[in-house]
Each structure stands twice: as structure tokens, then as C-alpha cells.
Design a protein around this motif. Structure first.
Motif, PDB file in Angstrom:
ATOM      1  N   MET A 223       2.623   5.245   4.238  1.00 28.10           N
ATOM      2  CA  MET A 223       2.394   4.500   5.468  1.00 28.10           C
ATOM      3  C   MET A 223       2.730   3.036   5.243  1.00 28.10           C
ATOM      4  N   LYS A 224       3.466   2.437   6.170  1.00 22.94           N
ATOM      5  CA  LYS A 224       3.695   0.996   6.086  1.00 22.94           C
ATOM      6  C   LYS A 224       2.596   0.306   6.894  1.00 22.94           C
ATOM      7  N   ILE A 225       2.017  -0.752   6.320  1.00 22.75           N
ATOM      8  CA  ILE A 225       0.958  -1.507   6.983  1.00 22.75           C
ATOM      9  C   ILE A 225       1.223  -2.992   6.779  1.00 22.75           C
ATOM     10  N   ALA A 226       1.297  -3.722   7.879  1.00 24.53           N
ATOM     11  CA  ALA A 226       1.549  -5.162   7.808  1.00 24.53           C
ATOM     12  C   ALA A 226       0.233  -5.912   7.628  1.00 24.53           C
ATOM     13  N   PRO A 227       0.113  -6.754   6.599  1.00 29.42           N
ATOM     14  CA  PRO A 227      -1.118  -7.530   6.372  1.00 29.42           C
ATOM     15  C   PRO A 227      -1.163  -8.782   7.243  1.00 29.42           C
ATOM     16  N   GLY A 228      -1.129  -8.586   8.555  1.00 30.39           N
ATOM     17  CA  GLY A 228      -1.177  -9.715   9.482  1.00 30.39           C
ATOM     18  C   GLY A 228       0.210 -10.206   9.859  1.00 30.39           C
ATOM     19  N   GLU A 229       0.267 -10.989  10.941  1.00 32.07           N
ATOM     20  CA  GLU A 229       1.534 -11.552  11.382  1.00 32.07           C
ATOM     21  C   GLU A 229       2.098 -12.464  10.294  1.00 32.07           C
ATOM     22  N   GLY A 230       3.376 -12.240   9.955  1.00 24.60           N
ATOM     23  CA  GLY A 230       3.972 -13.038   8.893  1.00 24.60           C
ATOM     24  C   GLY A 230       3.297 -12.831   7.553  1.00 24.60           C
ATOM     25  N   ALA A 231       2.617 -11.678   7.394  1.00 21.16           N
ATOM     26  CA  ALA A 231       1.916 -11.340   6.141  1.00 21.16           C
ATOM     27  C   ALA A 231       0.915 -12.412   5.743  1.00 21.16           C
ATOM     28  N   ARG A 232       0.226 -13.001   6.720  1.00 20.73           N
ATOM     29  CA  ARG A 232      -0.645 -14.141   6.408  1.00 20.73           C
ATOM     30  C   ARG A 232      -1.883 -13.750   5.602  1.00 20.73           C
ATOM     31  N   PHE A 233      -2.208 -12.460   5.520  1.00 25.62           N
ATOM     32  CA  PHE A 233      -3.358 -12.049   4.712  1.00 25.62           C
ATOM     33  C   PHE A 233      -2.927 -11.387   3.404  1.00 25.62           C
ATOM     34  N   TRP A 234      -1.645 -11.526   3.049  1.00 22.64           N
ATOM     35  CA  TRP A 234      -1.177 -10.844   1.855  1.00 22.64           C
ATOM     36  C   TRP A 234      -1.901 -11.317   0.600  1.00 22.64           C
ATOM     37  N   GLN A 235      -2.169 -12.593   0.480  1.00 20.18           N
ATOM     38  CA  GLN A 235      -2.865 -13.093  -0.701  1.00 20.18           C
ATOM     39  C   GLN A 235      -4.237 -12.437  -0.833  1.00 20.18           C
ATOM     40  N   ASP A 236      -4.970 -12.340   0.294  1.00 20.00           N
ATOM     41  CA  ASP A 236      -6.277 -11.664   0.275  1.00 20.00           C
ATOM     42  C   ASP A 236      -6.121 -10.224  -0.194  1.00 20.00           C
ATOM     43  N   CYS A 237      -5.131  -9.538   0.351  1.00 20.68           N
ATOM     44  CA  CYS A 237      -4.931  -8.124   0.036  1.00 20.68           C
ATOM     45  C   CYS A 237      -4.560  -7.927  -1.431  1.00 20.68           C
ATOM     46  N   ARG A 238      -3.657  -8.744  -1.919  1.00 16.47           N
ATOM     47  CA  ARG A 238      -3.211  -8.607  -3.305  1.00 16.47           C
ATOM     48  C   ARG A 238      -4.356  -8.863  -4.273  1.00 16.47           C
TER      49      ARG A 238
END
Length: 718
Positions: A223-238
Motif C-alpha cells: 500500500m502506498k501512503i502519503a505522510p501528509g501533503e508534501g510529506a510534511r510528517f515524514w520526519q515524524d514517521c521515520r
């Protein structure tokens, strides 16, 4: 059989029990905690609130603890909360329980009494008798896990009956008998305990080994899941080891009993400009988080072409995190950033979807783009490497053929029946054939090469018949018994033409299959309902039954003894717009399994042309078709696909609408242009002149957008 035992021997020798000691200890601690919170002697007086999900304090309930807070004891997650027997509906409309009861209290009295009786039987060593307790019968996974918590030496922590059967047939390679759930579990445990190779192993160790060795869930969801618009929550997720999405007006998804319950609440908070189709689509995206299981994969994306990482789902899977300021819905994963890449071809639908399935083709591209020389992270113990996303159609067709020996794929035009039949043939028959790719992409030269190889005789020098594992035929009104079984045909001779008794295609397949009893032979019959099936099969219709395979009859013309081997399978396709399955010969219906294919809007999810969203267009159009003409005459998704991908340009879409969809609707409408206008819109159909309006491609897209109110703006992610 000996090779299977050798394979198992090797797997057991290399299995590191010590490496799993921590997981076994965690499982024991989780069981101890449940025993402490819900001791057996309190069950006779346990209250419904202490047991059930859905009410205000449900996170302290037994069911919540069992499903969401004891992952090491084995999973019963996914699907509907109906598996929990009784729960409070999250929309406040009351309780779900078996409608045989007048109210939830009477239902709970019976369920609680059933559990108390189950504990008594387990304590006496009679767990198999629990299957006879009526009140627990619709919750087999819940019942099995509950009994394992309290009586861990009495059964294996494997709660899917299909998985139990899978492992049973691997340990003893014969068809497992049809047993009730707990009886089947006990039988598997007995097989394990009788096998000296598992001496001294606990049931938990056996479960971890079996799933690690031969996981029946191989081919997991991606499944592809976007971590917010423009991946703005990617740091939190990683950093946090999760993926997150929004829609924060909806609270903990574990409170919902089903996708339908979620959709009702979702619509109140996110109406999407009144588009019911869009509400359904977006609610489905959110609900997918609850369906992800350990071992499934998550592709974290930024925009339409950037892959940030790929995560492997780990226990506990979905987690609602109210402490987060926003994007509180999460799924626990371990991240592998070696997958980070920019895709050569952007995935347009990623721009308008938050959560979406990743196709097998795209997953292969992502895997091929892994950083050179960088080893990918292994999934958790007990999972297998994901070669491609699972396809439930392939699995269910397999089950149908194994159960009946023959099956028919049926559904409206454009639902991919022939496409699935051929994909299934390649996937099923190419496994184990050197040099053949069972996952070859449909329509490619590689796919055609595999089809040709499967259709060629596997042992030309030894087999009597020039047929391969795969045979394709198409029935039509003039197709007869002599074509399929045997009959007199004109052949050239020195004197001109003479009649000769020749075997038909099915007779030749059966002869070849008899020469190779260990290899499956598949006959794909396209348009099976266009032929006179009773006439074509003749007396052999009876021999198709699984329990009559191998029984010989005398053919009336050749007088030869003939039997249908057990390794011959038939897979037919039929179009319900031409003929309903209700009109098929009763003898045929009894002997074939039927598998329905309906329009699959998920294949169009997130795809758009201009401001027209294709999945919503098809949903809305078919809603009208069902109301006017019935479900069997819906429009299939294949009309809006090309080479397996959604149409992407106005020219392609309008060509499909004008050349495929409208002619099909005209055929349904029998030149009733009033009906045609009600189906596709008065801006497209000129009722008075009984013709179509002459629209440019731009005008056609605008007309469809206005008619069905499915604009792109409705689909933007939350």
C-alpha cells in the motif's frame, strides 16, 4: 512426499529457537496480563462493558485486549468486528448481536455462558467439543485465541481455519478432512506432537516456525501512503517507526465494527461536496489502515514520483495516537530507506490519493530501483519476502478449482473475465516451470511467451497427445460434442475426403494428463454460455464431479474406455449481459463453482482526466444502470483501462466512451433514447433526434463532469 519431508527437515535444522525466545516470553507475559485482568473465576459474572468493544470505555475491555493489545499471542485482526460476537456500534445506534436474541443483554448472557462452558471443556481436555457451543459458533478465531490464552498447551495459536488446513497438508501431504475449527486445530497439534522433530517445542514456537517456513499469506499487500501533503510528517514517521494519515475528525478506528459503520460517520464529518461516491472512496482509504497485517508493505511517497522509503508492517499494526497534534491515525512499520528513489514514470493517481494499493507491476519497478549494493531490511521473523502484492482473485479461483475441479468466471461486460482466466493460468501453471515467470505482466511479450510455453506439449517425445498444460477454446453455437470429445471428421485421403473418428480437444487433454498425473492441466473455455453445454459435454458431464474423477465410461462412438483424470481442471468465462447464470443448465450449475466479477473501481482509484475522476464516474454510471436495468448489465472497469492502466487523456477517454460504453448502453436500451439519456445524460444524448450530440473531447468531459458531479476537487486528500 519424500522431498517435502526433506525440505521440512532442513527448515527445522536451520530454525533458531533461541532467536525467538524473547517473543515467546513476550507472548507468555501478554497471556499472564489477560489472565490477571480477566481471571477465569470472574467470567460467570463478567459484564458486557468489560467484554465488548465500541462503548465509551472499550479500551479496557477483554475484546480490545485480545485483538489489539496481545500481538505476540497471534493475530485475529482485520475484517469486521462481527467476529467478536457482540459489540456497541460506534455511531451510537445500539449494539450488534445475533438477531436470534431480543436484545444485547440476552445475547451477552448466552455468549458468556458459552465461554464458561468452553473453559470447563478445555479444562477437561475436551476442546474439540467447544465447536458444538452454538453461541460461539460465529466467532471461531475469537474463541480459539481466548482458549489459547487460558489453556496454552491445548491448541496452537493459529486462528485461521484455512491456515490450519494449509499447515496440516504440509505436515501430512494428503487432503485435510473438513473438520470444525477447534477439532482441526487439535488435529494439527496432534500431528506436531507425534513428529519427533518437534520434541520439546512449545505451541508458540511451532506457530512461529510454521509461519516462517510456509506462510500461507505469501504475496502480501503493498500500500502506498502519503505522510501528509508534501510529506510534511515524514520526519515524524521515520523517527517514530510509523506512517500517519489525517481525517482527524474521525477518532480511533478500532471502535468501528465495519467499513460500513465508518462510512456513515465519515460522511457526516467529510461530505466532499455531497459526492457519495467520493465519500465511499475516501472512507475506504482510511479503513485500509485497519486491514494491514504484519508483513505487509507500506510505500511512503512524496508527490507523484518520489518514494521516500518502504516499510514493513509490524505488530500492533494500526494505532490511534491521540497525543499527536494532527495526523493521529498511524500504522507501525520498520522503515527501509534503501528503496528511496524517483520513479521514471510518475504515478498520476498518487497526487489525489492518500492510501492506495500498489500494483504488482509498480511494486516490481520500485524493487528494481533499490539502491545498488544496499541490502534491504528483512521483515519480522515469521514473514516472507514480498514478490508482488497479493491478488485475492487468483487465490479464490484456486480454491474454487480445488474444491470443484471446474469453475466459471461470470459478470457484466468489461469486468476482466478472460483477462483473469489467462493471468490465473500463467500464475498457476508456471510455478515450478524453469524459465517461466508466473508473474509476467499481462499483455507483454513475456506474458505471451509464457502462454505459448504452457500451451506446448511438455514432453513431445513421450506424450500421446499434442497438447500442453494449457488449452484455450471458445464455445459458440455450432461447437459440438465432436469438437470437444470425439466425432467423425472429414480428412484427406488418396481417394479425396473420408470420414474418420477423431478425438476432440478435451479427450486429448485428458489423455495427456493421464500420462503426467503429477502435473495440472487446465482448459480455459471462453464464452462457455454461447455453446450448448449439455450437448458439448454429453455423458461426460457426470465425470467432471470430483468424486467421480478416474471412473471410466464407454464412449458411444469409439466404444473406448474413457475417464477424466483428477489433474484436469476447467475454467470458463461467461457474460451475464448475454445470459444469466440462472438460465444455465441445472446439471452444469451443480458441477461448476461460480465466481462473480463485478466492476472494480479500485483499479481506477485516483485516476482522472481533466477534472473527471474515473472511479467516481464508473460508480455513478453503474448506480444508474443497476436502477434501470439490473446489476448484470453494469459497465465493467476494463472499458476505462488500457494495458491494465487507467485512461489518462481526454482523447483516450472519449474514444472509450463513444466506441465502447455508449454502444453497450445503446444495446441495453434497445434504441430507447429516453432511457439512454437517463443513463449517460441529456448533454450527451439528443432524445428528440434520437442521436448523440456532436461533442468535442473537451465538451464530452465537461458534460460527463456536470452530469455525474464527479470533479477532481472532490478527491483531494485530507
Amino acid at each position: 512426499m519424500d522431498s517435502k519431508r526433506d525440505e521440512l527437515d532442513q527448515a527445522i535444522r536451520t530454525f533458531d529457537r533461541d532467536a525467538l525466545a524473547a517473543r515467546v516470553e513476550d507472548a507468555a507475559r501478554q497471556a499472564e496480563q489477560i489472565n490477571a485482568e480477566f481471571p477465569l473465576d470472574e467470567w460467570p459474572n463478567l459484564t458486557l462493558d468489560r467484554y465488548a468493544l465500541g462503548h465509551a470505555g472499550y479500551k479496557s475491555s477483554f475484546c480490545y485486549r485480545l485483538e489489539f493489545k496481545s500481538p505476540e499471542l497471534g493475530s485475529i485482526s482485520g475484517g469486521s468486528s462481527r467476529k467478536l460476537l457482540i459489540y456497541a456500534k460506534s455511531d451510537g445506534s445500539g449494539w450488534y448481536f445475533d438477531q436470534a436474541y431480543l436484545d444485547q443483554e440476552r445475547a451477552w448472557d448466552d455468549v458468556r455462558t458459552g465461554f464458561v462452558r468452553a473453559f470447563e471443556l478445555a479444562g477437561q481436555g475436551n476442546i474439540a467439543e467447544v465447536d458444538d457451543i452454538t453461541a460461539l459458533r460465529t466467532g471461531p478465531a475469537l474463541t480459539a485465541k481466548t482458549l489459547y490464552v487460558y489453556f496454552p498447551d491445548e491448541l496452537l495459536p493459529i486462528y485461521s481455519q484455512a491456515h490450519v488446513q494449509h499447515f496440516t497438508e504440509l505436515l501430512r501431504p494428503t487432503k485435510a478432512p473438513a473438520l470444525t475449527p477447534l477439532t482441526a486445530n487439535r488435529r494439527l497439534l496432534t500431528l506436531v506432537r507425534e513428529d519427533e522433530r518437534f520434541a520439546g517445542w512449545s505451541p508458540m514456537e511451532v506457530m512461529l516456525f510454521l509461519y516462517g517456513w510456509a506462510d500461507p499469506r505469501a504475496g502480501r499487500a503493498v500500500m502506498k501512503i502519503a505522510p501528509g501533503e508534501g510529506a510534511r510528517f515524514w520526519q515524524d514517521c521515520r523517527d517514530g517507526g510509523f506512517i500517519c494519515v489525517g481525517w482527524d475528525s474521525i477518532e480511533d478506528l478500532t471502535a468501528f465494527g465495519s467499513e460500513e459503520e465508518l462510512r456513515a460517520v465519515f460522511a457526516a464529518h467529510y461530505p466532499y461536496n455531497g459526492s457519495a461516491a467520493t465519500v465511499t472512496t475516501k472512507a475506504r482509504e482510511l479503513w485500509r489502515l485497519t486491514q494491514l497485517e504484519p508483513g505487509d508493505r507500506v510505500v511512503a511517497n512524496e508527490g507523484v514520483s518520489k518514494v521516500l522509503a518502504v516499510g514493513t508492517v509490524i505488530e500492533p499494526g494500526y494505532v490511534y495516537r491521540p497525543e499527536r497534534p494532527e495526523f493521529k491515525h498511524t500504522v507501525a512499520v520498520t522503515w527501509d530507506e534503501s528503496y528511496a528513489q524517483t520513479l521514471i514514470e510518475p504515478v498520476r493517481r498518487w497526487g489525489v490519493t492518500t492510501v492506495a494499493p500498489v500494483s504488482a507491476t509498480l511494486w516490481r519497478q520500485i524493487r528494481a530501483g533499490v539502491s545498488a549494493g544496499t541490502p534491504t531490511a528483512e521483515g519480522p521473523v515469521g514473514t516472507t519476502e514480498v514478490e508482488a502484492p497479493s491478488d485475492r482473485h487468483l487465490r479464490l479461483v484456486t480454491e474454487a478449482l480445488e474444491r470443484k475441479g471446474q469453475a466459471i468466471l461470470f459478470g457484466p461486460p468489461g469486468t476482466g473475465k478472460t483477462h483473469l482466466a489467462l493471468r490465473f493460468a500463467v500464475w498457476w501453471l508456471a510455478h515450478g516451470r524453469a524459465g517461466l515467470d508466473p508473474l509476467a505482466e499481462f499483455g507483454t511479450s513475456e506474458f505471451r511467451r509464457v502462454l505459448a510455453a504452457l500451451s506446448a506439449p511438455s514432453r513431445p517425445a513421450e506424450t500421446r497427445e499434442k497438447v500442453g498444460q494449457l488449452t484455450q477454446v471458445t464455445f459458440h453455437p455450432s461447437y459440438g460434442y465432436e469438437d470437444f470429445i470425439e466425432g467423425f471428421k472429414p480428412v484427406k485421403s488418396d481417394d479425396g475426403l473420408r470420414l474418420e473418428l477423431l478425438p476432440g480437444i478435451f479427450k486429448r487433454v485428458c489423455r495427456a494428463a493421464a500420462d503426467e498425473p503429477d502435473r495440472a492441466y487446465l482448459v480455459v473455455i471462453d464464452e462457455i454460455n454461447r455453446g450448448n453445454v449439455s450437448k458439448i459435454f454429453g455423458e461426460l458431464i457426470t465425470l467432471l464431479e470430483v468424486d467421480k474423477r478416474g471412473i471410466e465410461v464407454r464412449l458411444p462412438q469409439s466404444t473406448e474406455a474413457f475417464a477424466v483424470p483428477g489433474n484436469v481442471y476447467l475454467l470458463g468465462t461467461m457474460n451475464t449481459a448475454d445470459r444469466s447464470i440462472r438460465l444455465l443448465d441445472a446439471a452444469l450449475r451443480r458441477r461448476f463453482a461460480f465466481y462473480e466479477l463485478l466492476p472494480d473501481v479500485e483499479l481506477l482509484e485516483g485516476a482522472y482526466v481533466g477534472r473527471l475522476h474515473l472511479d467516481n464516474l464508473l460508480n455513478s454510471l453503474n448506480s444508474r444502470v443497476r436502477a434501470e436495468l439490473g446489476r448484470e448489465r453494469q459497465v465493467g472497469h476494463a472499458f476505462l483501462l488500457r494495458d491494465g492502466r487507467p485512461l489518462a487523456t481526454e482523447a483516450d477517454l472519449c474514444a472509450a466512451i463513444r466506441g465502447d460504453v455508449i454502444p453497450l448502453l445503446q444495446e441495453y436500451a434497445y434504441d430507447d433514447y429516453g432511457l439512454l439519456a437517463r443513463l449517460i445524460g441529456a448533454q450527451v444524448v439528443d432524445v428528440e433526434q434520437q442521436r448523440l450530440h456532436e461533442l468535442t473531447d473537451d465538451e464530452m468531459v465537461e458534460a460527463l463532469s456536470a452530469e455525474f458531479q464527479v470533479g477532481l476537487a472532490d478527491q483531494l486528500p485530507a
